[in-house]
Each structure stands twice: as structure tokens, then as C-alpha cells.
Design an enzyme around this catalytic site. Structure first.
Site, PDB file in Angstrom:
ATOM      1  N   ASP A 155       0.590   5.285   1.868  1.00 60.70           N
ATOM      2  CA  ASP A 155      -0.173   6.001   2.896  1.00 60.70           C
ATOM      3  C   ASP A 155      -0.897   7.192   2.264  1.00 60.70           C
ATOM      4  O   ASP A 155      -0.299   7.950   1.498  1.00 60.70           O
ATOM      5  CB  ASP A 155       0.773   6.518   3.996  1.00 60.70           C
ATOM      6  CG  ASP A 155       1.562   5.386   4.661  1.00 60.70           C
ATOM      7  OD1 ASP A 155       1.026   4.267   4.741  1.00 60.70           O
ATOM      8  OD2 ASP A 155       2.706   5.640   5.089  1.00 60.70           O
ATOM      9  N   HIS A 179       0.846  -1.201   0.000  1.00 61.72           N
ATOM     10  CA  HIS A 179       0.000   0.000   0.000  1.00 61.72           C
ATOM     11  C   HIS A 179       0.880   1.249   0.000  1.00 61.72           C
ATOM     12  O   HIS A 179       2.094   1.174   0.201  1.00 61.72           O
ATOM     13  CB  HIS A 179      -0.895   0.033   1.241  1.00 61.72           C
ATOM     14  CG  HIS A 179      -0.132   0.270   2.505  1.00 61.72           C
ATOM     15  ND1 HIS A 179       0.692  -0.675   3.071  1.00 61.72           N
ATOM     16  CD2 HIS A 179      -0.038   1.370   3.306  1.00 61.72           C
ATOM     17  CE1 HIS A 179       1.248  -0.177   4.159  1.00 61.72           C
ATOM     18  NE2 HIS A 179       0.833   1.061   4.327  1.00 61.72           N
ATOM     19  N   ARG A 193       5.475   7.227  13.648  1.00 55.50           N
ATOM     20  CA  ARG A 193       5.460   7.616  12.232  1.00 55.50           C
ATOM     21  C   ARG A 193       4.903   9.024  12.079  1.00 55.50           C
ATOM     22  O   ARG A 193       3.896   9.364  12.702  1.00 55.50           O
ATOM     23  CB  ARG A 193       4.610   6.642  11.425  1.00 55.50           C
ATOM     24  CG  ARG A 193       4.851   6.739   9.938  1.00 55.50           C
ATOM     25  CD  ARG A 193       3.857   5.906   9.146  1.00 55.50           C
ATOM     26  NE  ARG A 193       2.593   6.600   9.036  1.00 55.50           N
ATOM     27  CZ  ARG A 193       1.477   6.066   8.534  1.00 55.50           C
ATOM     28  NH1 ARG A 193       1.474   4.827   8.113  1.00 55.50           N
ATOM     29  NH2 ARG A 193       0.371   6.764   8.454  1.00 55.50           N
ATOM     30  N   HIS A 198       4.716   0.239   0.076  1.00 52.95           N
ATOM     31  CA  HIS A 198       5.477  -0.489   1.093  1.00 52.95           C
ATOM     32  C   HIS A 198       4.614  -1.573   1.718  1.00 52.95           C
ATOM     33  O   HIS A 198       3.382  -1.560   1.612  1.00 52.95           O
ATOM     34  CB  HIS A 198       6.052   0.458   2.138  1.00 52.95           C
ATOM     35  CG  HIS A 198       5.051   1.287   2.874  1.00 52.95           C
ATOM     36  ND1 HIS A 198       4.413   2.371   2.310  1.00 52.95           N
ATOM     37  CD2 HIS A 198       4.553   1.195   4.133  1.00 52.95           C
ATOM     38  CE1 HIS A 198       3.588   2.918   3.180  1.00 52.95           C
ATOM     39  NE2 HIS A 198       3.641   2.214   4.305  1.00 52.95           N
TER      40      HIS A 198
END
Ligand code: SIN
Length: 292
Positions: A119, A117, A282, A267
Site C-alpha cells: 500500500d 502489492h 483498514r 500482500h
């Protein structure tokens, strides 16, 4: 390999080594990712360091920094060099609105990012990139690697005929999809993002075209029937997942920070360490609208 694919790979493998004056850059594979040494990210960077890092990011798409002692504020300051920080959706009460805690333990039934996917692709202005800093890696020191796949090269390896067709299409990215796939509905307070982007977009900063569809967020291609859309998307996802030439694999150590581009790469966080704990923070960076 077909001639067009050989040419695409050759362009990457024969590119001249860049002369970086403020750090050392070691490519991870010839086509994706680089380790950067010689920078302390807890310190404010000089304009030359920032320029050289921006250049390296546009060329390698995944940058790995080892042995960094970073507070959450220093982490955010470094991310802020590249753009405005993206607020965490549905951030828990009292938490930092720009820091997403990434944590898997023996209580976990699923973990964030365990599948290919990018983000934030359902946003009207998809994320420029994410920076993940791990503070705890799985006991024993192995496991929990993150895989990355190069979306410029994924496009370049497709036949000119298919690529030409993809360039005529758009795809709907729907932030509700990960919820419905898990048998849930998004909470009412979540302003669910939903955007139609071209299937092939031009990277806003490096100018190179790339394939911009991903399994968790892309619902369908509106120009096609549902069956055609599902079949085409499945074929593209299989191409991304089953072409190791596109991939690099980052093995984490404690206090590693990885900065990846959410347009240039997808990723996949591998969950191969249950029941051990993997933990970090993150920060995501705002991007801009994407165009063909
Ligand atoms: C994510 O999908 O952003 C998490 C990546 C990771 O945990 O390696």
C-alpha cells in the site's frame, strides 16, 4: 538451494526466541508473521506493551490479533501508537478520512488488493504499515485469506550478482498506474503521487535491506530500456509470487486485526469466496522517505 540463500534462511530459522513479557508470540512460519495473544487492543497499551509490539513488528513484519472488539476510534488509537494516520485518498463525503472500508459482495466485479502489492508505495514517504480489521468473513468460515511475502528474504534469495545490479537502480512508482490498468483516468481532484525510489532500500526502522518494487504501482526502471525494465520487473514479480518460502497466509476470523509492514512485505488478498461478503476497515500509517 544456493549457499547464500541457505544462509539467509538459516539466519531467520535460528534466531533466538524473543522474551516478550506482556504477550505471547507464536510465529506463523519460521520466516514471516506472528500471532499475538494476551492483548486487548480496545484498551490503551502500556509503554512496555508498545515497545514489545514495536520490536515484534520489526522482527516478524505481520502481526495477527484475534478476538478483538474494536470500535473505529479504538482501531485508530491503536494504529496511532505507530505513527500518524494516513488520510484515505478520495475519501467519500461524510466518511471518516482515515478509515478505508474494505468490502466485497455478490455485486463486486473486483476487490481491493487481489494481487501482490504494497500500500502507498507511490508516496514520497511510503506507508509504514496498514491495519485491517475484519468484521464479516465469507459465509462458511473459509476463503478471503490474505497472503504475505517477505521482501527482505526475497532480496536475500537473489544471486549476489543480480543483487549488486539491482542496488544500482531506481524505480518510478506511479499512483496513476492502477487507474490506467483498469482503463480509467484518475479523477481531477486526485493529487496523483509519483516517486522514484531505489529498487533496494534499507528499512528505516529495522535497518535491513529489502526489494522495493511492486506490480500495481511500479511503472519502470529509468536506467533501463522499456523492454529491459519490463523483463526485469516481471522476473522479480515472478520470484515474489512463485517462491512459497517467502510467504505466510493469514486465515481470518471475525474480529481479527492484522498489522503489516508495507516496506518489509507485499500482500495479496485472495478473492476465492464470490458471491459471499467479506467486510472490514483498514487504517494506514504514515512512513518516511526510503533510501538505499
Ligand atoms: C489491501 O490490499 O489492503 C486489502 C487486504 C485484504 O483485504 O486482505
Amino acid at each position: 538451494m544456493e549457499d547464500y540463500a541457505l544462509k539467509a534462511v538459516e539466519q531467520l530459522t535460528t534466531r533466538p526466541a524473543e522474551p516478550y513479557d506482556t504477550f505471547t508470540l507464536t510465529p506463523i512460519t519460521p520466516v514471516l508473521g506472528a500471532e499475538i495473544t494476551g492483548l486487548d487492543l480496545s484498551q490503551e497499551l502500556t509503554p512496555q506493551q508498545e515497545n514489545e509490539l514495536t520490536h515484534a513488528f520489526r522482527a516478524y513484519h505481520v502481526l495477527v490479533f484475534r478476538d478483538q472488539d474494536l470500535t473505529p476510534e479504538e482501531h485508530k488509537r491503536f494504529a496511532g501508537v505507530f505513527g500518524a494516520l494516513h488520510p484515505v485518498a478520495l475519501a467519500p463525503e461524510g466518511s471518516d478520512p482515515h478509515i478505508l472500508d474494505i468490502k466485497a459482495t455478490k455485486e463486486s466485479k473486483q476487490v481491493a488488493g487481489n494481487g501482490w502489492h504494497s500500500d502507498g508505495t507511490a508516496d514520497a514517504e511510503p506507508s509504514l504499515g496498514s491495519m485491517l480489521y475484519l468484521t464479516t468473513i465469507p459465509e462458511g468460515g473459509s476463503g478471503g485469506d490474505t497472503l504475505f511475502a517477505n521482501m527482505h528474504l526475497a532480496l536475500d534469495l537473489l544471486s549476489p550478482a543480480l543483487r549488486g545490479f539491482l542496488e544500482t537502480l531506481t524505480a518510478v512508482h506511479d499512483g496513476a498506474l492502477p487507474w490506467t490498468a483498469a482503463g480509467q483516468t484518475p479523477p481531477p481532484e486526485y493529487d496523483v503521487p509519483r516517486t522514484e525510489h531505489p529498487v533496494v532500500v534499507r528499512h528505516p526502522e529495522n535497518g535491513r535491506p529489502l526489494l522495493f518494487v511492486n506490480a500495481p504501482y511500479t511503472s519502470h526502471i529509468p536506467q533501463l530500456s522499456r523492454a529491459e525494465s519490463d523483463a526485469l520487473l516481471e522476473m522479480l514479480y515472478a520470484h515474489i509470487a512463485r517462491t512459497p518460502l517467502l510467504h505466510c497466509r493469514v486465515r481470518w476470523q471475525e474480529r481479527t486485526l492484522v498489522f503489516w509492514d508495507n516496506r518489509s512485505v507485499q500482500h495479496h488478498a485472495v478473492w476465492d469466496y464470490y458471491p459471499h461478503t467479506r467486510e472490514g476497515r483498514r487504517v494506514a500509517i504514515d512512513g518516511t522517505a526510503l533510501h538505499a
